[in-house]
Design a protein around this motif. Structure first.
Motif, PDB file in Angstrom:
ATOM      1  N   VAL A 140     -19.403  25.322   6.427  1.00  0.00           N
ATOM      2  CA  VAL A 140     -20.313  23.651   5.825  1.00  0.00           C
ATOM      3  C   VAL A 140     -19.872  22.663   4.490  1.00  0.00           C
ATOM      4  O   VAL A 140     -18.821  23.202   4.197  1.00  0.00           O
ATOM      5  N   VAL A 141     -19.689  21.802   5.020  1.00  0.00           N
ATOM      6  CA  VAL A 141     -18.410  20.395   4.177  1.00  0.00           C
ATOM      7  C   VAL A 141     -19.429  19.804   4.180  1.00  0.00           C
ATOM      8  O   VAL A 141     -20.541  18.793   4.473  1.00  0.00           O
ATOM      9  N   THR A 142     -19.752  19.499   2.051  1.00  0.00           N
ATOM     10  CA  THR A 142     -21.318  18.496   2.431  1.00  0.00           C
ATOM     11  C   THR A 142     -20.939  18.277   1.267  1.00  0.00           C
ATOM     12  O   THR A 142     -20.367  18.646   0.176  1.00  0.00           O
ATOM     13  N   GLY A 143     -21.573  16.737   1.048  1.00  0.00           N
ATOM     14  CA  GLY A 143     -21.872  16.222  -0.713  1.00  0.00           C
ATOM     15  C   GLY A 143     -22.531  14.662  -0.113  1.00  0.00           C
ATOM     16  O   GLY A 143     -22.319  14.691   0.485  1.00  0.00           O
ATOM     17  N   LEU A 144     -22.407  14.265  -1.560  1.00  0.00           N
ATOM     18  CA  LEU A 144     -22.669  13.262  -1.380  1.00  0.00           C
ATOM     19  C   LEU A 144     -22.089  12.150  -0.400  1.00  0.00           C
ATOM     20  O   LEU A 144     -20.642  12.150  -0.134  1.00  0.00           O
ATOM     21  N   LYS A 145     -22.552  11.078  -0.140  1.00  0.00           N
ATOM     22  CA  LYS A 145     -22.348   9.979   0.304  1.00  0.00           C
ATOM     23  C   LYS A 145     -20.911   9.136   0.455  1.00  0.00           C
ATOM     24  O   LYS A 145     -20.607   8.879  -1.260  1.00  0.00           O
ATOM     25  N   ALA A 146     -19.954   8.901   0.757  1.00  0.00           N
ATOM     26  CA  ALA A 146     -18.500   8.467   0.384  1.00  0.00           C
ATOM     27  C   ALA A 146     -18.063   9.259  -0.725  1.00  0.00           C
ATOM     28  O   ALA A 146     -17.321   8.469  -1.640  1.00  0.00           O
ATOM     29  N   VAL A 147     -17.659  10.475  -0.730  1.00  0.00           N
ATOM     30  CA  VAL A 147     -17.201  10.919  -1.950  1.00  0.00           C
ATOM     31  C   VAL A 147     -15.624  11.307  -1.575  1.00  0.00           C
ATOM     32  O   VAL A 147     -14.777  12.301  -2.676  1.00  0.00           O
ATOM     33  N   GLY A 148     -15.157  12.275  -0.278  1.00  0.00           N
ATOM     34  CA  GLY A 148     -14.163  12.168   0.526  1.00  0.00           C
ATOM     35  C   GLY A 148     -14.149  13.067   1.622  1.00  0.00           C
ATOM     36  O   GLY A 148     -13.227  13.333   1.570  1.00  0.00           O
ATOM     37  N   LYS A 149     -15.695  13.482   1.845  1.00  0.00           N
ATOM     38  CA  LYS A 149     -15.517  15.545   2.815  1.00  0.00           C
ATOM     39  C   LYS A 149     -14.697  14.362   4.187  1.00  0.00           C
ATOM     40  O   LYS A 149     -14.106  15.693   4.278  1.00  0.00           O
ATOM     41  N   THR A 150     -14.660  13.518   5.219  1.00  0.00           N
ATOM     42  CA  THR A 150     -13.896  13.149   6.202  1.00  0.00           C
ATOM     43  C   THR A 150     -12.422  13.053   5.827  1.00  0.00           C
ATOM     44  O   THR A 150     -12.087  13.719   6.311  1.00  0.00           O
ATOM     45  N   SER A 151     -12.152  12.590   4.831  1.00  0.00           N
ATOM     46  CA  SER A 151     -11.028  11.962   4.224  1.00  0.00           C
ATOM     47  C   SER A 151      -9.856  13.530   3.808  1.00  0.00           C
ATOM     48  O   SER A 151      -8.746  13.677   4.395  1.00  0.00           O
ATOM     49  N   LEU A 152     -10.729  13.854   3.088  1.00  0.00           N
ATOM     50  CA  LEU A 152      -9.756  15.562   2.581  1.00  0.00           C
ATOM     51  C   LEU A 152      -9.478  16.127   4.066  1.00  0.00           C
ATOM     52  O   LEU A 152      -9.051  17.365   3.935  1.00  0.00           O
ATOM     53  N   LEU A 153     -10.799  16.297   5.451  1.00  0.00           N
ATOM     54  CA  LEU A 153      -9.901  17.569   6.151  1.00  0.00           C
ATOM     55  C   LEU A 153      -9.316  16.188   6.787  1.00  0.00           C
ATOM     56  O   LEU A 153      -8.253  16.892   7.073  1.00  0.00           O
ATOM     57  N   GLU A 154      -9.475  15.463   7.439  1.00  0.00           N
ATOM     58  CA  GLU A 154      -8.347  13.888   8.065  1.00  0.00           C
ATOM     59  C   GLU A 154      -6.419  14.373   7.068  1.00  0.00           C
ATOM     60  O   GLU A 154      -6.555  14.944   8.295  1.00  0.00           O
ATOM     61  N   CYS A 155      -6.957  14.278   6.186  1.00  0.00           N
ATOM     62  CA  CYS A 155      -6.086  14.794   5.147  1.00  0.00           C
ATOM     63  C   CYS A 155      -4.887  16.457   5.395  1.00  0.00           C
ATOM     64  O   CYS A 155      -3.636  15.776   5.849  1.00  0.00           O
ATOM     65  N   ILE A 168      -5.935  18.315   8.091  1.00  0.00           N
ATOM     66  CA  ILE A 168      -5.875  19.243   9.115  1.00  0.00           C
ATOM     67  C   ILE A 168      -4.046  18.736   9.539  1.00  0.00           C
ATOM     68  O   ILE A 168      -4.200  18.672  10.313  1.00  0.00           O
ATOM     69  N   TYR A 169      -4.962  17.222   9.482  1.00  0.00           N
ATOM     70  CA  TYR A 169      -3.637  16.294  10.307  1.00  0.00           C
ATOM     71  C   TYR A 169      -2.874  15.559   9.929  1.00  0.00           C
ATOM     72  O   TYR A 169      -1.745  14.783  10.761  1.00  0.00           O
ATOM     73  N   GLY A 170      -2.946  15.655   8.862  1.00  0.00           N
ATOM     74  CA  GLY A 170      -2.211  14.360   7.837  1.00  0.00           C
ATOM     75  C   GLY A 170      -2.085  12.894   7.746  1.00  0.00           C
ATOM     76  O   GLY A 170      -2.048  12.190   6.840  1.00  0.00           O
ATOM     77  N   SER A 190      -5.697  26.578  12.110  1.00  0.00           N
ATOM     78  CA  SER A 190      -5.560  27.959  10.575  1.00  0.00           C
ATOM     79  C   SER A 190      -4.603  27.432  10.435  1.00  0.00           C
ATOM     80  O   SER A 190      -4.133  26.628   9.966  1.00  0.00           O
ATOM     81  N   VAL A 191      -5.608  28.052   9.062  1.00  0.00           N
ATOM     82  CA  VAL A 191      -5.138  28.221   7.342  1.00  0.00           C
ATOM     83  C   VAL A 191      -4.288  29.459   7.492  1.00  0.00           C
ATOM     84  O   VAL A 191      -5.092  30.871   7.703  1.00  0.00           O
ATOM     85  N   GLU A 192      -3.122  29.386   6.655  1.00  0.00           N
ATOM     86  CA  GLU A 192      -2.270  30.430   5.710  1.00  0.00           C
ATOM     87  C   GLU A 192      -3.303  31.110   4.634  1.00  0.00           C
ATOM     88  O   GLU A 192      -3.412  29.916   4.362  1.00  0.00           O
ATOM     89  N   THR A 193      -3.171  32.415   5.234  1.00  0.00           N
ATOM     90  CA  THR A 193      -4.130  32.412   4.072  1.00  0.00           C
ATOM     91  C   THR A 193      -2.761  33.760   2.667  1.00  0.00           C
ATOM     92  O   THR A 193      -1.950  33.545   3.190  1.00  0.00           O
ATOM     93  N   ASP A 194      -3.205  33.604   1.594  1.00  0.00           N
ATOM     94  CA  ASP A 194      -2.427  34.607   0.684  1.00  0.00           C
ATOM     95  C   ASP A 194      -2.122  35.563   0.981  1.00  0.00           C
ATOM     96  O   ASP A 194      -0.868  36.255   0.238  1.00  0.00           O
TER      97      ASP A 194
END
Length: 189
Positions: free
Chosen positions: A8-23, A25-27, A46-50
Motif C-alpha cells: 500500500v502506497v500512501t502519503g499526503l496529496k501531491a507528494v509524488g506517490k503516483t510519479s514515483l511508481l510511474e517512473c 515501473i514504466y520509466g 517484478s523487482v529484483e531482490t538483493d
C-alpha cells in the motif's frame, strides 16, 4: 517467484506517490505534468531482490490524504497489505507529519503482526532540507528504512522497491538435517 506481495502506497496529496511508481515501473516522468489527483490505482511489477531473485509486487496507489482530515487508511487496506510505502515531500513538513500519523494508524490496526514499512522522501532538488533531516531522525527512532529518492533519477527509485521485495520474501532457511535422497530398491530374484 510465487504469489505477489501487496504494498500500500500512501502519503499526503501531491507528494509524488503516483510519479514515483510511474517512473520506477514504466520509466514515465509525470512530475512535470499537470497535477491530477489519484483516486486509487494498482501497479504490478517484478523487482529484483538483493539476492538476485525476481519477486512480483502489487502496488496499491491510494488517494492522497487530505491535510484537514484524520490521517488514517481505509480499513480494507490494512487487511490486504503485506507492506507499506509511506511517501512524503522534502519540501513540506505537513507531509512528514501526515505519514507519522499514518504509521500510528498502521500500528493500531496491525495488532501484534509486524508490518514492513519503508519511508520514502521525494525530493525535487539535490539540496538537504530540514524536513528530510527530521524524516531521517523519525525513521531511525521508529526503526524504519528511510530512502531518499529523486523523481528525475530513475536509479534512485529502485532502492525502496528492492528493499521491499527483499524483506517481503525472506531467504529460505537452511535445515540442519542432512538431505535424504531416494535410493532405488533392488529387487530380489
Amino acid at each position: 517467484m510465487g504469489r505477489s506481495s501487496r504494498v500500500v502506497v500512501t502519503g499526503l496529496k501531491a507528494v509524488g506517490k503516483t510519479s514515483l511508481l510511474e517512473c520506477a515501473i514504466y520509466g514515465n516522468s509525470i512530475a512535470d505534468r499537470e497535477y491530477i489527483p489519484t483516486l486509487e490505482d494498482t501497479y504490478v511489477c517484478s523487482v529484483e531482490t538483493d539476492r538476485g531473485t525476481k519477486e512480483k509486487l502489487r502496488f496499491y496507489d491510494t488517494a492522497g490524504l487530505d491535510l484537514r482530515a484524520p490521517k488514517s487508511l481505509n480499513a480494507h487496506l490494512h487487511g490486504i497489505a503485506d507492506a507499506y510505502l509511506l511517501v512524503y515531500s522534502t519540501q513540506d513538513m505537513n507531509s512528514l507529519q501526515a505519514i507519522m500519523d499514518v504509521k500510528k494508524d498502521i500500528d493500531k490496526h496491525r495488532d501484534k503482526k509486524d508490518a514492513i514499512i519503508v519511508v520514502v522522501a521525494c525530493r525535487s532538488d539535490g539540496r538537504v532540507s530540514p524536513v528530510r533531516e527530521a524524516g531521517e531522525r523519525w525513521a531511525a527512532s521508529e526503526r524504519l528504512r528511510h530512502c531518499d529518492v529523486s523523481l528525475t533519477n530513475r536509479a534512485s527509485l529502485v532502492e525502496p522497491l528492492a528493499e521491499l521485495a527483499s524483506r517481503l520474501t525472506p531467504q529460505p532457511s537452511k535445515t540442519s538435517l542432512p538431505q535424504f535422497y531416494m535410493v532405488g530398491r533392488k529387487s530380489k530374484e
